[in-house]
Scaffold this motif. Structure first.
Motif, PDB file in Angstrom:
ATOM      1  N   TYR A   1     -17.278   0.938  36.592  1.00 30.17           N
ATOM      2  CA  TYR A   1     -17.099  -0.262  35.768  1.00 30.17           C
ATOM      3  C   TYR A   1     -18.326  -1.153  35.903  1.00 30.17           C
ATOM      4  CZ  TYR A   1     -12.046   0.742  35.362  1.00 30.17           C
ATOM      5  OH  TYR A   1     -10.822   1.297  35.095  1.00 30.17           O
ATOM      6  N   ASN A   2     -18.581  -1.928  34.869  1.00 31.32           N
ATOM      7  CA  ASN A   2     -19.670  -2.891  34.872  1.00 31.32           C
ATOM      8  C   ASN A   2     -19.199  -4.138  35.609  1.00 31.32           C
ATOM      9  OD1 ASN A   2     -21.222  -5.222  34.038  1.00 31.32           O
ATOM     10  ND2 ASN A   2     -22.138  -3.912  32.487  1.00 31.32           N
ATOM     11  N   LEU A   3     -19.760  -4.393  36.778  1.00 35.90           N
ATOM     12  CA  LEU A   3     -19.313  -5.492  37.633  1.00 35.90           C
ATOM     13  C   LEU A   3     -19.429  -6.842  36.936  1.00 35.90           C
ATOM     14  CD1 LEU A   3     -18.228  -6.381  40.392  1.00 35.90           C
ATOM     15  CD2 LEU A   3     -20.589  -6.514  41.182  1.00 35.90           C
ATOM     16  N   GLU A   4     -20.525  -7.078  36.247  1.00 41.17           N
ATOM     17  CA  GLU A   4     -20.711  -8.361  35.565  1.00 41.17           C
ATOM     18  C   GLU A   4     -19.671  -8.569  34.472  1.00 41.17           C
ATOM     19  OE1 GLU A   4     -24.661  -9.289  34.244  1.00 41.17           O
ATOM     20  OE2 GLU A   4     -25.538  -8.533  36.105  1.00 41.17           O
ATOM     21  N   ALA A   5     -19.384  -7.530  33.718  1.00 44.81           N
ATOM     22  CA  ALA A   5     -18.390  -7.631  32.649  1.00 44.81           C
ATOM     23  C   ALA A   5     -16.999  -7.896  33.222  1.00 44.81           C
ATOM     24  CB  ALA A   5     -18.381  -6.353  31.815  1.00 44.81           C
ATOM     25  N   ILE A   6     -16.682  -7.222  34.306  1.00 47.37           N
ATOM     26  CA  ILE A   6     -15.367  -7.398  34.937  1.00 47.37           C
ATOM     27  C   ILE A   6     -15.231  -8.793  35.516  1.00 47.37           C
ATOM     28  CG2 ILE A   6     -13.960  -6.649  36.899  1.00 47.37           C
ATOM     29  CD1 ILE A   6     -15.033  -3.838  36.348  1.00 47.37           C
ATOM     30  N   GLU A   7     -16.259  -9.254  36.184  1.00 53.33           N
ATOM     31  CA  GLU A   7     -16.209 -10.602  36.761  1.00 53.33           C
ATOM     32  C   GLU A   7     -16.033 -11.649  35.663  1.00 53.33           C
ATOM     33  OE1 GLU A   7     -16.005 -11.783  39.928  1.00 53.33           O
ATOM     34  OE2 GLU A   7     -15.703  -9.694  40.450  1.00 53.33           O
ATOM     35  N   GLY A   8     -16.623 -11.406  34.506  1.00 50.07           N
ATOM     36  CA  GLY A   8     -16.419 -12.300  33.368  1.00 50.07           C
ATOM     37  C   GLY A   8     -14.970 -12.326  32.934  1.00 50.07           C
ATOM     38  N   LYS A   9     -14.334 -11.155  32.927  1.00 48.84           N
ATOM     39  CA  LYS A   9     -12.912 -11.077  32.563  1.00 48.84           C
ATOM     40  C   LYS A   9     -12.056 -11.779  33.609  1.00 48.84           C
ATOM     41  CE  LYS A   9     -13.331  -6.777  29.988  1.00 48.84           C
ATOM     42  NZ  LYS A   9     -12.845  -5.415  29.792  1.00 48.84           N
ATOM     43  N   PHE A  10     -12.447 -11.670  34.869  1.00 49.26           N
ATOM     44  CA  PHE A  10     -11.648 -12.279  35.935  1.00 49.26           C
ATOM     45  C   PHE A  10     -11.688 -13.807  35.909  1.00 49.26           C
ATOM     46  CE2 PHE A  10     -11.660  -8.157  38.395  1.00 49.26           C
ATOM     47  CZ  PHE A  10     -10.293  -7.974  38.274  1.00 49.26           C
TER      48      PHE A  10
END
Length: 81
Positions: free
Chosen positions: A18-27
């Motif tokens: 998973y793309n960490l930056e994209a996931i952190e944005g979702k979180f």
């Protein structure tokens, strides 16, 4: 965030590619009581339960409504292998 929990979370993200930056944005949409629930555990449970990055948004919505359902589902999935 505990170092061990943070490392576990990062390993899950890496293992699933998973793309960490994209996931952190979702979180950023995750709205749980951080004094009652460990944020890193909840984030790890969401990653663990997801089959793709696209599912993370709906799991966050569920966690915002009923965080225990996410934590319990992750525990059951882990126990069943």
């Amino acid at each position: 965030m505990s170092k061990d929990l943070e490392q576990f979370y990062l390993k899950l993200v890496h293992r699933k590619n998973y793309n960490l930056e994209a996931i952190e944005g979702k979180f950023l949409e995750l709205k749980i009581n951080a004094t009652k629930y460990n944020l890193c555990k909840v984030k790890s449970a969401i990653i663990y339960l997801s089959n793709s990055e696209k599912e993370i948004g709906s799991l966050i919505t569920t966690a915002n409504t009923n965080v225990l359902s996410i934590l319990n589902a992750a525990t059951v999935k882990e126990e069943r292998g």
